[in-house]
Design a protein around this motif. Structure first.
Motif, PDB file in Angstrom:
ATOM      1  N   VAL A 132       0.873  -1.177   0.000  1.00  0.00           N
ATOM      2  CA  VAL A 132       0.000   0.000   0.000  1.00  0.00           C
ATOM      3  C   VAL A 132       0.908   1.224   0.000  1.00  0.00           C
ATOM      4  O   VAL A 132       1.913   1.261   0.715  1.00  0.00           O
ATOM      5  N   LEU A 133       0.562   2.212  -0.821  1.00  0.00           N
ATOM      6  CA  LEU A 133       1.392   3.415  -0.945  1.00  0.00           C
ATOM      7  C   LEU A 133       0.652   4.634  -0.411  1.00  0.00           C
ATOM      8  O   LEU A 133      -0.576   4.670  -0.402  1.00  0.00           O
ATOM      9  N   GLY A 134       1.415   5.635  -0.033  1.00  0.00           N
ATOM     10  CA  GLY A 134       0.827   6.937   0.271  1.00  0.00           C
ATOM     11  C   GLY A 134       1.834   7.977  -0.193  1.00  0.00           C
ATOM     12  O   GLY A 134       3.012   7.883   0.134  1.00  0.00           O
ATOM     13  N   LEU A 135       1.402   8.941  -0.998  1.00  0.00           N
ATOM     14  CA  LEU A 135       2.362   9.927  -1.499  1.00  0.00           C
ATOM     15  C   LEU A 135       1.963  11.328  -1.065  1.00  0.00           C
ATOM     16  O   LEU A 135       0.800  11.720  -1.173  1.00  0.00           O
ATOM     17  N   GLU A 136       2.944  12.043  -0.552  1.00  0.00           N
ATOM     18  CA  GLU A 136       2.746  13.445  -0.182  1.00  0.00           C
ATOM     19  C   GLU A 136       3.685  14.232  -1.088  1.00  0.00           C
ATOM     20  O   GLU A 136       4.900  14.131  -0.952  1.00  0.00           O
ATOM     21  N   VAL A 155      -1.795  15.267  -0.892  1.00  0.00           N
ATOM     22  CA  VAL A 155      -1.709  14.022  -0.123  1.00  0.00           C
ATOM     23  C   VAL A 155      -2.707  13.017  -0.683  1.00  0.00           C
ATOM     24  O   VAL A 155      -3.894  13.333  -0.837  1.00  0.00           O
ATOM     25  N   THR A 156      -2.241  11.824  -0.978  1.00  0.00           N
ATOM     26  CA  THR A 156      -3.161  10.792  -1.478  1.00  0.00           C
ATOM     27  C   THR A 156      -3.812  10.084  -0.306  1.00  0.00           C
ATOM     28  O   THR A 156      -3.325  10.118   0.817  1.00  0.00           O
ATOM     29  N   PRO A 207      -4.573   6.228   1.087  1.00  0.00           N
ATOM     30  CA  PRO A 207      -3.767   5.034   0.858  1.00  0.00           C
ATOM     31  C   PRO A 207      -4.080   4.458  -0.529  1.00  0.00           C
ATOM     32  O   PRO A 207      -5.237   4.328  -0.916  1.00  0.00           O
ATOM     33  N   ASN A 261       5.335   6.967   1.281  1.00  0.00           N
ATOM     34  CA  ASN A 261       4.929   6.055   2.358  1.00  0.00           C
ATOM     35  C   ASN A 261       4.663   4.678   1.764  1.00  0.00           C
ATOM     36  O   ASN A 261       3.993   4.560   0.739  1.00  0.00           O
ATOM     37  N   VAL A 262       5.185   3.652   2.417  1.00  0.00           N
ATOM     38  CA  VAL A 262       4.979   2.276   1.936  1.00  0.00           C
ATOM     39  C   VAL A 262       4.670   1.395   3.132  1.00  0.00           C
ATOM     40  O   VAL A 262       5.305   1.511   4.187  1.00  0.00           O
ATOM     41  N   SER A 263       3.685   0.508   2.959  1.00  0.00           N
ATOM     42  CA  SER A 263       3.457  -0.532   3.968  1.00  0.00           C
ATOM     43  C   SER A 263       3.076  -1.816   3.253  1.00  0.00           C
ATOM     44  O   SER A 263       2.728  -1.799   2.067  1.00  0.00           O
ATOM     45  N   LEU A 306      -4.516  -2.162   7.221  1.00  0.00           N
ATOM     46  CA  LEU A 306      -3.255  -1.596   6.739  1.00  0.00           C
ATOM     47  C   LEU A 306      -2.110  -1.947   7.680  1.00  0.00           C
ATOM     48  O   LEU A 306      -2.284  -1.962   8.898  1.00  0.00           O
ATOM     49  N   GLY A 307      -0.959  -2.215   7.108  1.00  0.00           N
ATOM     50  CA  GLY A 307       0.223  -2.510   7.910  1.00  0.00           C
ATOM     51  C   GLY A 307       0.921  -1.227   8.348  1.00  0.00           C
ATOM     52  O   GLY A 307       0.472  -0.111   8.033  1.00  0.00           O
ATOM     53  N   ARG A 312       3.603   1.661   8.225  1.00  0.00           N
ATOM     54  CA  ARG A 312       4.279   2.279   7.076  1.00  0.00           C
ATOM     55  C   ARG A 312       5.577   2.945   7.465  1.00  0.00           C
ATOM     56  O   ARG A 312       5.766   3.346   8.618  1.00  0.00           O
ATOM     57  N   GLU A 349       8.035   6.242   5.983  1.00  0.00           N
ATOM     58  CA  GLU A 349       7.897   7.430   5.127  1.00  0.00           C
ATOM     59  C   GLU A 349       9.297   7.875   4.717  1.00  0.00           C
ATOM     60  O   GLU A 349      10.088   8.289   5.558  1.00  0.00           O
ATOM     61  N   LYS A 378       8.978   7.590  14.208  1.00  0.00           N
ATOM     62  CA  LYS A 378       7.902   8.567  14.196  1.00  0.00           C
ATOM     63  C   LYS A 378       6.639   7.880  14.687  1.00  0.00           C
ATOM     64  O   LYS A 378       6.399   6.735  14.347  1.00  0.00           O
TER      65      LYS A 378
END
Ligand code: ADP
Ligand code: MG
Length: 498
Positions: A18-22, A174-175, A177, A220-222, A231-232, A234, A236, A286
Motif C-alpha cells: 500500500v502506498l501513500g504519497l505526499e 496528499v493521497t 492510501p 509512504n509504503v506498507s 493496513l500494515g 508504514r 515514510e 515517528k
C-alpha cells in the motif's frame, strides 16, 4: 549497514503493498506566500528576505492571492472540491532553517479535498490515484552542512542557513492510501508524480523542475498479508526528487519490509532517507502521536474564495496533458506506442511547435525522433538543447515538400543548420545543396553521360529500359546528388527515344 531483503517478485507475491504519497510543489508566484520578498531561485544567500520571511518579532503575514489561485487551479485539475472557507494553521517545530519556530500550513481545513487523478503507466495501462487533500503552506529555508560526509550534519564542522526559500509558496498534495497496485507499485508511484509534474507545468503554476527540488515527494509504503487485511505499519521516505528515486524507494521498501515480516519481525514506523544507490536508511522513529500543536494562525484571516472566482478559474483551466496527448496522437495519426515514444523522448512540445510552424505531425516526428534524436544522443544533450528551432525544422521540411531538397540533401542541410551556419535556406544556397531543377543544366549532364556510355544508349533503344539506371546514376554523381532522379530518368528517355 546492509539490510536483509526479499526478492521483489517474491515479496509482491506474498504481500500486498500500500502506498501513500505526499507531493510538495513550489509555486512560481512572483513573491512569497506571506510577504513581498521575491520568489526566485539562485540568488545570493539571504538577499530575498523580509522580516516576515524569517518571523522577526512583530512582523505580520499577508496571504498571496496568486498563491491561492494557483492552489485552486491545482485542486480543480485533480478533481477536488474547493473549500468555501479555510484557515491557515501553525505547525510548530524547531529547526534552524525555520526561524519562526512554526511553519504556516493548513491542518484540518485544506483549500482542496476529495479528488482523484487517472494516470497512465509506461505500458499504457491506467490507474486511478485517490486524492485526500491539497493544502497551502510555505517552504523552509535551507541548511547546508559543511565538512561532513554527503552533506549530512554528522561530522560537519559548521552549518550555513540560507533563508531565501523561507516562505516560498508550496502546495502539498496528499493521497489516500493507494491500494491495488500490487507488483506495479513502484511504477505507479513514479508515474503519479510524473503526471503531477506535467499537470503543474500545463497549469503554469510551477516550472516543476525536479533537479531544483521544485517537486518533492514523501513516499509512504506498507505491506499487509492480503488486500482484505487492515493496513500494515508504514515507513515514510522523505524528499525524493527524481522519478527513478521514487521507483527505487518503493521497490526497496517492499523488499526490506517483506524480509522483516517473513522473519516474524515488526516494521518500525519511521522516517527514512533515500540514498543515491536506491536504498533507504533509517531516520527518526515517528509515531502518529507526533504533536505539532497545530492551531489556527491568528495573524491571518480565513481564505474564502467566492464560488464565482472558483468557476472562473475552472473555466480558464488549460487542456490537461493526458487529454492533449490523446488529441495530438489523433491529429498527427500516431499510434499509442509512437506517441509514448515521443513523450518519453521529450519531443512532444518540439513536435507541436514544429507543426505550429507549418508542417505535418508525421514529418515533424520523423525529424525529431530520427535525425535530431541521433544528433542529441551523439552530443549527449537533451533534444530541446540542440541548436535548432522548430521553425527551422518546419522550414527544412518545406524545402523538401516543394522539391527543392531531396531527403538526403535535407539531411546535409540540417548538418549545416546544427553547425550554426544559418537557416535551412541560407545553408542550402551557401553550400549549393539545392536540387538542380533547371532542365537545361540537367539535359547537359544527361547528354554528357550518354556520350560517355554509347552502349547503354543502344540498349535502351533496343528496349532494355532498366539500362537507363546507369545514366541516371552518372547524372546523380555529376550533380553530387542534387538532381531529382525521376526527372533525370524522364529526360534520359526523351533523349534516347525522342
Ligand atoms: P503524516 O502526517 O505522518 O505524513 P498522513 O496521515 O498525512 O501522515 O499520511 C501520509 C500518507 O501516507 C498519506 O498519503 C496516507 O494516505 C498514507 N498512508 C497512511 N497510512 C498508510 C499505510 N498504512 N500504508 C501506506 N500509506 C499510508
Ligand atoms: Mg508526511
Amino acid at each position: 549497514m546492509s539490510e536483509k531483503l526479499m526478492d521483489f517478485e517474491e515479496a509482491v507475491r506474498r504481500y500486498d503493498p500500500v502506498l501513500g504519497l505526499e507531493v510538495h510543489v513550489e509555486l512560481g508566484t512572483a513573491t512569497k506566500m506571506f510577504d513581498a520578498a521575491p520568489n526566485a531561485f539562485g540568488a545570493r544567500p539571504n538577499t530575498l528576505v523580509t522580516p516576515t520571511s524569517v518571523g522577526l518579532p512583530g512582523a505580520l503575514p499577508q496571504v498571496n492571492a496568486q498563491g491561492v489561485e494557483y492552489a485552486i487551479r491545482i485542486g480543480l485539475a485533480l478533481g477536488c472540491r474547493i473549500a468555501s472557507s479555510c484557515r491557515f494553521a501553525r505547525k510548530n517545530y524547531f529547526y534552524p532553517d525555520l526561524s519562526k519556530d512554526f511553519q504556516t500550513s493548513q491542518s484540518d481545513e485544506p483549500i482542496a479535498y476529495d479528488g482523484a487523478l487517472e494516470i497512465e503507466l509506461e505500458d499504457g495501462s491506467r490507474f486511478t490515484i485517490p486524492i485526500e487533500r491539497a493544502h497551502m503552506e510555505e517552504d523552509a529555508g535551507k541548511n547546508t552542512h559543511i565538512g561532513g560526509h554527503d552533506g549530512r550534519i554528522e561530522g560537519a564542522q559548521y552549518s550555513l542557513v540560507d533563508y531565501n526559500r523561507a516562505g516560498v509558496p508550496l502546495v502539498e498534495i496528499v493521497t489516500r492510501p493507494i491500494e491495488g497496485a500490487g507488483e506495479r507499485a513502484p511504477q505507479v508511484a513514479a508515474a503519479y508524480v510524473r503526471t503531477l509534474r506535467d499537470i503543474f507545468r500545463a497549469l503554469g503554476v510551477s516550472e516543476a523542475r525536479m533537479e531544483r527540488g521544485n517537486v518533492r515527494a514523501d513516499v509512504n509504503v506498507s505491506l499487509r498479508e492480503s488486500p482484505d487485511a487492515p493496513l500494515g505499519t508504514r515507513t515514510e521516505t522523505k524528499n525524493v526528487n527524481t522519478f527513478r528515486g521514487i521507483e527505487q524507494v518503493v521497490r526497496y521498501e517492499i523488499s526490506r519490509q517483506a524480509a522483516i515480516l517473513a522473519d516474524g519481525g515488526e516494521v518500525l514506523q519511521e522516517t527514512r532517507h533515500g540514498q543515491a544507490d536506491g536504498t533507504t536508511r533509517a531516520g527518526r522513529v515517528k509515531s502518529d502521536a507526533d504533536d505539532y500543536r497545530y492551531f489556527p494562525e491568528p495573524d491571518l484571516v480565513p481564505v474564502a474564495p467566492s464560488p464565482q472566482w472558483v468557476e472562473q478559474i475552472r473555466e480558464s483551466l488549460p487542456e490537461m496533458p493526458a487529454a492533449k496527448r490523446r488529441r495530438l496522437a489523433q491529429e498527427w495519426s500516431l499510434s499509442d506506442t509512437e506517441m509514448r515514444d515521443v513523450v518519453n523522448a521529450g519531443a512532444l512540445e518540439l513536435i507541436e511547435a514544429t507543426v505550429e510552424a507549418g508542417t505535418t505531425g508525421q514529418a515533424a516526428r520523423k525529424w525529431w525522433m530520427g535525425e535530431l534524436a541521433r544528433a542529441a544522443k551523439d552530443q549527449e544533450i537533451a533534444l530541446e538543447d540542440l541548436p535548432v528551432t522548430p521553425a527551422q525544422i518546419a522550414g527544412l521540411q518545406a524545402l523538401v515538400d516543394s522539391g527543392r531538397l531531396t531527403d538526403s540533401l535535407a539531411r546535409q542541410v540540417l548538418e549545416g543548420v546544427l553547425a550554426g551556419q544559418g537557416d535551412p535556406e541560407e545553408v542550402a544556397s551557401a553550400r549549393g545543396l539545392e536540387v538542380v531543377s533547371d532542365d537545361g543544366a540537367l539535359l547537359a549532364a544527361v547528354d554528357e553521360a550518354l556520350a560517355a556510355n554509347p552502349d547503354v544508349a543502344d540498349k535502351i533503344r533496343g528496349g532494355k529500359v532498366q539500362a537507363a539506371g546507369a545514366i541516371v546514376g552518372a547524372v546523380m554523381k555529376a550533380t553530387k546528388g542534387r538532381a531529382d532522379a525521376r526527372r533525370v530518368r524522364e529526360l534520359v528517355m526523351e533523349r534516347v527515344q525522342g
